[in-house]
Design a protein around this motif. Structure first.
Motif, PDB file in Angstrom:
ATOM      1  N   ALA A 171      13.870  74.050  45.938  1.00 29.32           N
ATOM      2  CA  ALA A 171      14.703  74.335  47.115  1.00 29.32           C
ATOM      3  C   ALA A 171      14.854  75.842  47.316  1.00 29.32           C
ATOM      4  CB  ALA A 171      16.067  73.670  46.956  1.00 29.32           C
ATOM      5  N   ALA A 172      15.023  76.587  46.231  1.00 27.33           N
ATOM      6  CA  ALA A 172      15.171  78.042  46.337  1.00 27.33           C
ATOM      7  C   ALA A 172      13.884  78.678  46.868  1.00 27.33           C
ATOM      8  CB  ALA A 172      15.522  78.622  44.967  1.00 27.33           C
ATOM      9  N   LEU A 173      12.745  78.224  46.415  1.00 32.81           N
ATOM     10  CA  LEU A 173      11.478  78.774  46.889  1.00 32.81           C
ATOM     11  C   LEU A 173      11.229  78.428  48.353  1.00 32.81           C
ATOM     12  CD1 LEU A 173       9.232  78.049  43.772  1.00 32.81           C
ATOM     13  CD2 LEU A 173       9.930  80.298  44.624  1.00 32.81           C
ATOM     14  N   ARG A 174      11.606  77.230  48.729  1.00 30.34           N
ATOM     15  CA  ARG A 174      11.431  76.840  50.128  1.00 30.34           C
ATOM     16  C   ARG A 174      12.336  77.678  51.030  1.00 30.34           C
ATOM     17  NH1 ARG A 174      12.345  72.058  49.463  1.00 30.34           N
ATOM     18  NH2 ARG A 174      10.265  71.127  49.404  1.00 30.34           N
ATOM     19  N   ALA A 175      13.542  77.928  50.573  1.00 28.00           N
ATOM     20  CA  ALA A 175      14.461  78.754  51.352  1.00 28.00           C
ATOM     21  C   ALA A 175      13.945  80.188  51.471  1.00 28.00           C
ATOM     22  CB  ALA A 175      15.842  78.743  50.711  1.00 28.00           C
ATOM     23  N   GLU A 176      13.290  80.674  50.410  1.00 26.23           N
ATOM     24  CA  GLU A 176      12.806  82.050  50.410  1.00 26.23           C
ATOM     25  C   GLU A 176      11.535  82.217  51.228  1.00 26.23           C
ATOM     26  OE1 GLU A 176      11.225  85.438  47.196  1.00 26.23           O
ATOM     27  OE2 GLU A 176      12.063  83.523  46.497  1.00 26.23           O
ATOM     28  N   HIS A 177      10.621  81.241  51.139  1.00 26.23           N
ATOM     29  CA  HIS A 177       9.305  81.389  51.757  1.00 26.23           C
ATOM     30  C   HIS A 177       9.095  80.506  52.978  1.00 26.23           C
ATOM     31  CE1 HIS A 177       7.778  83.853  48.411  1.00 26.23           C
ATOM     32  NE2 HIS A 177       8.486  83.045  47.628  1.00 26.23           N
ATOM     33  N   GLY A 178      10.001  79.598  53.231  1.00 26.76           N
ATOM     34  CA  GLY A 178       9.866  78.727  54.384  1.00 26.76           C
ATOM     35  C   GLY A 178       9.055  77.470  54.088  1.00 26.76           C
ATOM     36  N   GLU A 179       8.102  77.564  53.170  1.00 31.44           N
ATOM     37  CA  GLU A 179       7.301  76.410  52.758  1.00 31.44           C
ATOM     38  C   GLU A 179       6.754  76.676  51.358  1.00 31.44           C
ATOM     39  OE1 GLU A 179       3.069  77.833  54.771  1.00 31.44           O
ATOM     40  OE2 GLU A 179       4.123  76.071  55.555  1.00 31.44           O
ATOM     41  N   LEU A 180       6.218  75.634  50.764  1.00 33.28           N
ATOM     42  CA  LEU A 180       5.697  75.733  49.402  1.00 33.28           C
ATOM     43  C   LEU A 180       4.177  75.837  49.360  1.00 33.28           C
ATOM     44  CD1 LEU A 180       7.927  72.963  47.766  1.00 33.28           C
ATOM     45  CD2 LEU A 180       8.283  75.447  47.704  1.00 33.28           C
ATOM     46  N   THR A 181       3.522  75.591  50.482  1.00 36.13           N
ATOM     47  CA  THR A 181       2.067  75.593  50.528  1.00 36.13           C
ATOM     48  C   THR A 181       1.504  76.932  50.057  1.00 36.13           C
ATOM     49  OG1 THR A 181       2.053  74.023  52.357  1.00 36.13           O
ATOM     50  CG2 THR A 181       0.057  75.338  52.032  1.00 36.13           C
ATOM     51  N   GLY A 182       0.567  76.847  49.119  1.00 33.99           N
ATOM     52  CA  GLY A 182      -0.123  78.033  48.644  1.00 33.99           C
ATOM     53  C   GLY A 182       0.593  78.815  47.564  1.00 33.99           C
ATOM     54  N   LEU A 183       1.820  78.471  47.249  1.00 36.10           N
ATOM     55  CA  LEU A 183       2.550  79.204  46.215  1.00 36.10           C
ATOM     56  C   LEU A 183       2.075  78.765  44.829  1.00 36.10           C
ATOM     57  CD1 LEU A 183       6.234  79.178  47.560  1.00 36.10           C
ATOM     58  CD2 LEU A 183       4.543  81.024  47.694  1.00 36.10           C
ATOM     59  N   PRO A 184       1.923  79.715  43.901  1.00 28.64           N
ATOM     60  CA  PRO A 184       1.503  79.348  42.541  1.00 28.64           C
ATOM     61  C   PRO A 184       2.632  78.668  41.778  1.00 28.64           C
ATOM     62  CG  PRO A 184       1.946  81.701  42.670  1.00 28.64           C
ATOM     63  CD  PRO A 184       2.053  81.180  44.070  1.00 28.64           C
ATOM     64  N   LEU A 185       2.262  77.819  40.850  1.00 28.63           N
ATOM     65  CA  LEU A 185       3.242  77.063  40.077  1.00 28.63           C
ATOM     66  C   LEU A 185       4.145  77.973  39.252  1.00 28.63           C
ATOM     67  CD1 LEU A 185       4.079  74.129  39.501  1.00 28.63           C
ATOM     68  CD2 LEU A 185       2.450  74.123  37.605  1.00 28.63           C
ATOM     69  N   ARG A 186       3.627  79.121  38.825  1.00 27.27           N
ATOM     70  CA  ARG A 186       4.433  80.019  37.984  1.00 27.27           C
ATOM     71  C   ARG A 186       5.645  80.570  38.722  1.00 27.27           C
ATOM     72  NH1 ARG A 186      -0.273  82.847  39.039  1.00 27.27           N
ATOM     73  NH2 ARG A 186      -0.037  84.743  40.321  1.00 27.27           N
ATOM     74  N   ARG A 187       5.627  80.533  40.065  1.00 28.52           N
ATOM     75  CA  ARG A 187       6.817  80.967  40.802  1.00 28.52           C
ATOM     76  C   ARG A 187       8.000  80.056  40.509  1.00 28.52           C
ATOM     77  NH1 ARG A 187       6.165  84.395  45.155  1.00 28.52           N
ATOM     78  NH2 ARG A 187       8.446  84.428  45.047  1.00 28.52           N
ATOM     79  N   LEU A 188       7.712  78.807  40.184  1.00 23.85           N
ATOM     80  CA  LEU A 188       8.761  77.861  39.806  1.00 23.85           C
ATOM     81  C   LEU A 188       9.069  77.946  38.318  1.00 23.85           C
ATOM     82  CD1 LEU A 188      10.617  75.388  40.336  1.00 23.85           C
ATOM     83  CD2 LEU A 188       8.607  73.948  39.934  1.00 23.85           C
ATOM     84  N   THR A 189       8.047  77.796  37.486  1.00 25.51           N
ATOM     85  CA  THR A 189       8.282  77.726  36.040  1.00 25.51           C
ATOM     86  C   THR A 189       8.755  79.059  35.468  1.00 25.51           C
ATOM     87  OG1 THR A 189       5.934  78.187  35.601  1.00 25.51           O
ATOM     88  CG2 THR A 189       6.601  75.877  35.752  1.00 25.51           C
ATOM     89  N   GLY A 190       8.380  80.162  36.110  1.00 26.22           N
ATOM     90  CA  GLY A 190       8.810  81.472  35.623  1.00 26.22           C
ATOM     91  C   GLY A 190      10.298  81.692  35.708  1.00 26.22           C
ATOM     92  N   ALA A 191      10.964  80.907  36.549  1.00 25.89           N
ATOM     93  CA  ALA A 191      12.414  81.046  36.711  1.00 25.89           C
ATOM     94  C   ALA A 191      13.186  80.043  35.866  1.00 25.89           C
ATOM     95  CB  ALA A 191      12.781  80.861  38.188  1.00 25.89           C
ATOM     96  N   LEU A 192      12.482  79.210  35.096  1.00 23.43           N
ATOM     97  CA  LEU A 192      13.150  78.188  34.294  1.00 23.43           C
ATOM     98  C   LEU A 192      13.269  78.639  32.843  1.00 23.43           C
ATOM     99  CD1 LEU A 192      11.344  74.956  35.586  1.00 23.43           C
ATOM    100  CD2 LEU A 192      13.528  75.914  36.368  1.00 23.43           C
ATOM    101  N   GLU A 193      14.293  78.119  32.164  1.00 25.77           N
ATOM    102  CA  GLU A 193      14.422  78.322  30.724  1.00 25.77           C
ATOM    103  C   GLU A 193      13.606  77.236  30.037  1.00 25.77           C
ATOM    104  OE1 GLU A 193      17.778  78.502  27.151  1.00 25.77           O
ATOM    105  OE2 GLU A 193      18.343  77.831  29.170  1.00 25.77           O
ATOM    106  N   LEU A 194      12.558  77.650  29.325  1.00 32.60           N
ATOM    107  CA  LEU A 194      11.590  76.700  28.805  1.00 32.60           C
ATOM    108  C   LEU A 194      11.470  76.781  27.291  1.00 32.60           C
ATOM    109  CD1 LEU A 194       8.710  77.281  31.394  1.00 32.60           C
ATOM    110  CD2 LEU A 194      10.399  75.432  31.405  1.00 32.60           C
ATOM    111  N   THR A 195      11.189  75.641  26.702  1.00 35.45           N
ATOM    112  CA  THR A 195      10.808  75.552  25.297  1.00 35.45           C
ATOM    113  C   THR A 195       9.300  75.327  25.253  1.00 35.45           C
ATOM    114  OG1 THR A 195      12.941  74.603  24.660  1.00 35.45           O
ATOM    115  CG2 THR A 195      11.087  74.232  23.167  1.00 35.45           C
TER     116      THR A 195
END
Length: 354
Positions: A171-195
């Motif tokens: 939802a945050a990426l869609r609000a920032e870019h207007g759509e998700l098409t063409g965005l790399p997956l790391r734009r999402l996972t890079g903002a998450l706390e991951l193990t």
């Protein structure tokens, strides 16, 4: 980065919405969905239908679907095709919009608190790895758990995530870019706390024909080929039954050595048939195998003893009939002199079994 350390003792499940199905360590492994991304262009395979490429006789997509079969709902984001297991289908709009758009389309069909996100080109993924990801996600308390490959690279499409974290990030990426098409997956996972968990085998994906060749060679190695073959046969026949293959191999060995080599495949077939007639599960297979093994051992013991038991027919009867009834002599190898043993003898079953 948060390193994963296995728990010292199993605890109660932290999975919201879990229905209580327990994993191998007693934890609740249910309450999760799966999203499989299978719509890539496969440019490095020359545009081949990568999810349909076969490794060990099974399509790559079917291998991944078998690994996530414990999911309450499995969504495949791609054009529909025949699959070994029933799934729901979704498609990003427009098609080919990239992994973020595909993930968003698949996630719209899920409702569980946890979601396993997978690519469709993982030949060595199995149910144990999926369970390990979910267990680590419960224990670590982070927003996701993903595998890393042998070079330490993140594999975000071999991962388990908290659904709320994915939805919030998308939802945050869609609000920032207007759509998700063409965005790399790391734009999402890079903002998450991951193990992160390192697993070079389960994280191995097939991007090139060399990768496909390597995967096909690996499953034929001595330590892998039997399990791979049994799994492939069960998938092909629609059988969801775990049996003690060691018991069946021991039975085949005893029948081959104590009776005749062709007796091995025929006996194991009859054991399976008997279990099916009894409408039983693994216990029925084990009981039928136990009886057949005992018979094979008795048969072999008579040949080793060399003494004739009392005749079972009156003196002068039953001789010359070709049935060997009541003679007490060891039965000849099946097929001897009949032509039936030519070219049909199976390899010695599990020589290391004793």
């Amino acid at each position: 980065m948060t390193a994963y350390e296995p728990p010292s003792a199993p605890g109660s499940s932290g999975v919201p919405g879990s229905s209580g199905a327990a994993g191998t360590d007693g934890r609740d492994m249910d309450g999760h969905d799966a999203v499989v991304l299978a719509g890539g262009a496969a440019r490095r395979l020359g545009g081949a239908d990568k999810p349909g490429v076969r490794v060990g006789g099974r399509a790559l997509l079917d291998r991944v679907l078998a690994a996530c079969s414990g999911a309450a709902t499995t969504v495949v984001v791609a054009e529909p095709r025949p699959t070994a297991r029933p799934v729901e289908w979704a498609r990003e709009d427009p098609p080919g919009g990239g992994p973020l758009a595909a993930l968003d389309a698949g996630l719209a069909h899920t409702a569980a608190a946890y979601v396993v996100v997978l690519s469709a080109d993982l030949p060595f993924l199995d149910e144990g790895t999926v369970e390990r990801l979910l267990t680590a996600l419960q224990d670590a308390g982070t927003e996701g758990v993903l595998l890393t490959d042998s070079d330490g690279r993140d594999q975000p499409l071999v991962a388990a995530y908290r659904s709320v974290a994915l939805r919030r990030g998308l939802a945050a990426l869609r609000a920032e870019h207007g759509e998700l098409t063409g965005l790399p997956l790391r734009r999402l996972t890079g903002a998450l706390e991951l193990t992160r968990i390192t697993d070079p085998v389960a994280s191995f994906d097939c991007d090139t024909w060399d990768d496909i060749a390597a995967a096909r060679a690996r499953i034929r190695e001595h330590g892998n080929v039997l399990d791979e073959w049994i799994t492939a046969v069960k998938d092909e026949l629609g059988i969801d039954l775990d049996v003690d293959t060691g018991t069946l191999l021991d039975l085949a060995r005893d029948a081959a050595h104590g009776v005749a080599r062709p007796a091995a495949p025929l006996t194991t077939f009859l054991v399976g048939y008997a279990a099916a007639q009894a409408k039983g599960g693994p216990e029925a297979v084990a009981e039928a195998a136990r009886k057949a093994t005992a018979l094979a051992l008795r048969w072999a013991a008579e040949a080793d003893d060399g003494t004739a038991p009392p005749p079972t027919t009156p003196s002068g009867t039953g001789t010359g009939s070709g049935t060997d009834s009541g003679t007490g002599t060891a039965a000849p190898e099946a097929g001897t002199g009949s032509g039936t043993d030519t070219g049909t003898a199976a390899p010695e079953a599990r020589r290391d079994a004793g």
